[in-house]
Design an enzyme around this catalytic site. Structure first.
Site, PDB file in Angstrom:
ATOM      1  N   PHE A 810       0.848  -1.101  -0.056  1.00 17.94           N
ATOM      2  CA  PHE A 810      -0.049  -0.136  -0.039  1.00 17.94           C
ATOM      3  C   PHE A 810       0.841   1.202   0.020  1.00 17.94           C
ATOM      4  CE2 PHE A 810      -2.009   3.037   2.842  1.00 17.94           C
ATOM      5  CZ  PHE A 810      -2.871   3.527   1.887  1.00 17.94           C
ATOM      6  N   HIS A 811       0.090   2.245  -0.844  1.00 15.53           N
ATOM      7  CA  HIS A 811       1.077   3.577  -0.936  1.00 15.53           C
ATOM      8  C   HIS A 811       0.133   4.780  -0.363  1.00 15.53           C
ATOM      9  CE1 HIS A 811       3.058   7.228  -1.686  1.00 15.53           C
ATOM     10  NE2 HIS A 811       4.238   6.561  -2.487  1.00 15.53           N
ATOM     11  N   SER A 812       0.208   5.306   0.536  1.00 19.46           N
ATOM     12  CA  SER A 812      -0.629   6.454   1.258  1.00 19.46           C
ATOM     13  C   SER A 812      -0.556   7.604   0.197  1.00 19.46           C
ATOM     14  CB  SER A 812      -0.514   6.543   2.604  1.00 19.46           C
ATOM     15  OG  SER A 812      -1.376   7.379   2.994  1.00 19.46           O
TER      16      SER A 812
END
Length: 968
Positions: A810-812
């Site tokens: 995941f990349h916020s």
């Protein structure tokens, strides 16, 4: 067999001791070859049936028919019987090749010699792969098999082209050749079903096609019996066929026309080495242009990356508009008459790798692009008065794009002569530059036919400019790398569509087919029907995934190359300032548009085009449609037949360019076979049921000095023994990023399965997952992002030592977008908590401080996740969370100059099924997070010692100077 033992001498015929018809060489070869294979099959089935139908996945009854390799290579006595008979076959085989050469040789023709050489090499490689079986040496067996198939192509084409005027033989050769190559397609398909998808029974179907291939291969050579009856051995030509005399009742002209039809007139005008070298130089020079052009965006991209916004260097994208200088008449005349100088100056783009300072390297590449666009436009304009000559200038430019795409496939989506490459990361810059100089000198050795104005009065230069701009953008954005459109169609595991390292040749085949159609059937291409089909293909590519989406991609790819020659030919005859100066400007606008749809958070007015790839495709097709409208309008004014005849018609250069395309396709298939996935990947510590997981933001595979960083990334991951890695900022499939895919190289070199994550048409900066363990299922998510950039996530289920483990990558969103990050945290927490019973790992970029804010949403009862090291206070972006696993260690490793973010890794042990969960769950948080000394954990659980103290190559354990180990 007829024989004669007459023992008299005659001045005309000489002494005849033994005589027989040459056709018996063919029949002997056919009979013994068939006997070798079929006897091995019969004996193998009789003695070892269950063993030879067994493969690495299945046996009887799922698989019930043996492959050729299993039949002839694994068991006694069938292997011995086969080898004895195949050795006997070699005698008539070499005799067959020799007789064919004697039959077809003509004074001054090099083709018969070349085909004879191919026949000899083909025979030797046949002996190689039959005597060296896959059991003996798998690599050499495959190499020799590939070489055999490669040399079968020119042997087949050459035999068709050189066929004597014998109607029956020509017909049978066409049938056998078509059947042989047609069988290859389903054979490869079923091999992929067996090898990649592990479909039960697929190998049996593959085996049937493999045996059929053998039958057709031998049958093709058996047709020589119809030609060799002209020979009587000791060798005497009794019918005169070797002199080119037609002994058939069918007129020679009819037979020659039939032969030319069978070979697409490729060899109709003879073959000359000098012409072949000219075409090779032309194609390579086209390859150099595309290599330089595609590198411009890559070196520009370096600067906004490090500035985290517009840097000013983006203005160099306008380096392509140099054709506007041709509006100055004295300068236009100077450039057209001195093309050699301008073309040589364009090679500065290749020399740029010698410039170490990134800014100056960009200046050098931009200068090369400026001169390249100017020189090619001048070349087309200078030869526009002669349609055949103009076509011969446009073809190498298009084929150069195909060559560039093939080179990128061979180098895992990096071009070996790009300025971001050098010897340390696989570049061939010096060799490429040397060949480029030779190619440019030869390419410019023919003076232009015109040097002054000769513009075409019909048609609109403005419409042609839009057509050129749209075409250039389509070719560059979609066809400069074979994986681009495949990744548009990618949607995770299980695999339901094409994959880059298996199916990429379909893109090359589509572009090749389109170019051939455009050459030989231009009237079918310059129609609204063809344009409508292409537009439908573009819509399907944009809106759909899996195979259906890729079928649209192939349709569009074929159309783009087929319309290239008509569009550019028409544009070259008009005002070059408008058609190419404005055309390149429109192309530049599309390049920027192409970036803004994903970089909307960093550019003025970006939100207006946020996530609108559909708008890009519509604009591209509308602009190409403007060019098509101009062409069709010219047809209505000049007359369709006249225009097609002017642009079409067979020319001597075409056979060489088609030959170049054929060679490039063969080269691609060789790369394809070498890159075929093995799917037998092994974790580093299987005996300990341990795996090492990591998260790394790789900054688009650029290091601090503007070099491609794949090799350095690979080395660190290999030395840290990483089994599962999440990569962020990994989507490079845009013009400005070079249409690259770092995961292909890492997956192949590290031996890992790969999920690319959300594709380039999903408008993210990318998230990818690589794993030593099979990926059972994966889904891609775009998390809520009402204001800022899109946040990509992968939810994958891995089979780790027989247990299903969920892995999230995941990349916020950005720090500035507070509400986006809150919504994303809630979404991901629910996603991670959706399967409470399954062990899980989060490899992420969270943009939060430990123990504060959104951290408490990610680490919560909702998610069920725990921080790998809550005491690590120095984090801001990268975090590893887990549940249901036995955490044993955690480390942070400095990046050196590879990227702007460290690599974080953690070690986990997978509990066996039925065992209690991690002991820490029952002992409280304090016990769970208690650290232990390194000597308290088994040696196989420890991190490599090489990264202690100063480490290696700038990589070391940092922040807390050494790995941390935990009680479990």
């Amino acid at each position: 067999m007829a024989a004669s033992s007459t023992r008299y001498k005659d001045k005309e015929t000489g002494t005849v001791v033994l005589s027989f018809s040459g056709k018996w060489v063919s029949w002997t070869h056919t009979a013994v070859a068939y006997a070798a294979f079929l006897s091995a099959l019969a004996v193998g089935c009789a003695l070892h049936y269950h063993k030879i139908v067994q493969n690495q996945w299945y046996g009887y009854p799922d698989e019930w028919f043996p492959s050729v390799s299993a039949t002839i290579g694994d068991r006694y006595p069938e292997r011995s019987i086969f080898m004895l008979l195949i050795a006997i076959t070699s005698g008539p085989r070499f005799a067959l090749v020799g007789l064919w050469y004697l039959l077809t040789a003509r004074p001054g023709f090099a083709l018969p010699k070349a085909i004879a050489i191919c026949g000899v090499i083909r025979s030797l490689t046949c002996g190689g792969w039959t005597y060296i079986t896959s059991t003996d040496d798998h690599d050499w067996h495959d190499i020799l098999m590939i070489l055999y198939l490669v040399f079968t192509i020119p042997w087949t084409a050459g035999c068709l082209a050189l066929s004597p005027p014998n109607a029956k033989a020509i017909k049978y050769r066409k049938y056998m050749a078509g059947a042989f190559f047609g069988t290859l397609v389903p054979m490869v398909y079923y091999f992929i079903q067996h090898k990649i998808h592990r479909v039960a029974g697929a190998y049996t179907t593959y085996a049937f096609f493999e045996w059929t291939l053998i039958l057709f291969d031998v049958a093709f050579d058996a047709v020589t019996a119809l030609d060799f009856d002209t020979f009587e051995l000791v060798i005497r030509d009794v019918k005169g066929a070797s002199k080119g005399i037609n002994t058939s009742s069918v007129p020679t002209a009819v037979l020659e026309k039939e032969k030319e039809k069978a070979t697409a007139e490729v060899f109709a005008a003879g073959f000359h080495v000098g012409d072949a070298l000219d075409i090779a130089a032309d194609v390579y020079h086209g390859f150099v242009f595309w290599s330089t052009l595609t590198s411009l965006g890559v070196v520009i991209w370096y600067f906004p990356l490090w500035h985290m916004g517009i840097s000013g260097y983006e203005a160099f994208v306008m380096s392509t508009i140099s054709p506007v200088l041709l509006g100055i008449k004295p300068l236009r005349s100077l450039v057209v008459k001195n093309q050699r100088i301008v073309h040589l100056l364009s090679l500065a783009g290749l020399l740029a790798y010698k410039v170490t300072d990134p800014a100056y390297r960009l200046f050098t590449v931009a200068f090369g692009v400026w001169m390249g666009c100017l020189s090619w436009t001048a070349t087309w304009y200078g030869d526009s008065a002669h349609p055949a000559r103009l076509e011969a200038r446009i073809l190498p430019w298009i084929i150069g794009l195909v060559m560039s795409s093939i080179a990128k496939f061979g180098w895992y989506t990096n071009n070996p002569i790009w300025p971001i490459m050098h010897a340390e990361n696989g570049g061939w810059n010096g060799t490429g530059l040397f060949l480029a100089v030779l190619a440019a000198l030869r390419f410019t050795g023919r003076r232009p036919i015109q040097s002054e104005d000769a513009g075409e009065k019909t048609g609109s230069a403005l419409l042609a400019a839009f057509g050129v701009g749209g075409l250039l953008f389509g070719l560059h954005s979609l066809l400069s790398d074979t994986s681009t459109m495949i990744l548009w169609a990618w949607d995770g595991y299980p695999i339901r569509g094409p994959v880059s390292n298996v199916h990429a040749w379909y893109t090359i085949a589509a572009t090749t087919s389109g170019l051939v159609i455009g050459l030989f059937r231009p009237g079918a291409v310059v129609t609204w029907t063809a344009y409508g089909i292409a537009s439908t293909g573009a819509a399907i590519l944009t809106l759909y995934q899996q195979w259906f989406g890729y079928y649209g991609a192939l349709t569009l790819a074929a159309y783009l190359t087929s319309i290239s020659v008509p569009l550019i030919s028409s544009a070259a005859k008009k005002n070059p300032v408008i058609t190419f100066g404005l055309g390149f400007f429109i192309y530049n606008f599309m390049v920027l548009f192409h970036v803004w749809v994903v970089a909307y958070a960093f550019v003025p007015g970006g939100p207006l085009v946020r996530e609108h790839t559909d708008w890009i495709m519509i604009c591209m097709m509308l602009m190409i449609g403007a060019g098509v409208f101009d062409l069709i309008s010219q047809q209505s004014r000049v007359g369709r037949k006249k225009l097609v005849r002017r642009r079409g018609g067979a020319s001597g250069h075409r056979k060489y360019y088609l030959g170049a395309l054929g060679i490039l396709n063969i080269l691609f298939l060789i790369f394809n076979i070498l890159r075929f996935p093995t799917n037998d990947y092994k974790p580093y510590h299987a005996n300990d049921r341990l795996f090492t997981a990591g998260i790394w933001t790789i900054h688009f595979s650029f290091d601090n000095d503007m070099w491609s960083s794949e090799y350095r990334i690979r080395d660190l991951l290999k030395e840290l023994e990483v089994d599962v890695i999440g990569l962020l900022e990994s989507d490079l499939q845009r013009i400005i990023m070079g249409n690259r895919d770092t995961t292909q190289f890492l997956a192949k070199d590290l031996g890992m399965y790969v999920d690319y994550g959300p594709g380039p048409n999903k408008h993210t900066w990318g998230a990818a997952l690589l794993s030593k363990f099979p990926i059972i299922n994966s889904t891609h998510h775009l998390l809520p992002s009402p204001v800022g950039e899109l946040a990509p996530a992968i939810h994958a289920t891995l089979d780790i030592y027989g247990e299903l483990v969920d892995v999230f990558v995941f990349h916020s969103g950005q720090e500035e977008d507070v509400e986006d990050r809150r919504l994303q945290a809630e979404y991901l927490a629910r996603l991670m908590g959706s399967n409470t019973s399954r062990p899980s790992v989060l490899l992420s970029y969270l943009v939060t401080k430990p123990l504060q804010g959104n951290y408490n949403t990610y680490v919560s009862d909702t998610s069920g996740m725990h921080d790998v090291d809550p005491s690590d206070w120095d984090r801001w972006c990268e975090y590893i969370l887990f549940k249901g696993l036995k955490r044993t260690g955690y480390a942070r490793v400095s990046r050196s100059t590879i990227t702007d973010t460290e690599l974080q890794v953690a070690k986990f042990v997978v509990p066996r099924q039925g065992m209690e969960s991690h002991l820490a769950w029952t002992m409280g948080k304090e016990f769970r997070d208690r650290q232990v000394r390194e000597d308290e954990v088994p040696e196989g659980w420890r991190f490599p010692a090489m990264f202690r103290d100063q480490g290696v190559r700038g990589h070391r354990y940092h922040v807390f100077d050494e790995p941390r180990y935990f009680n479990f």
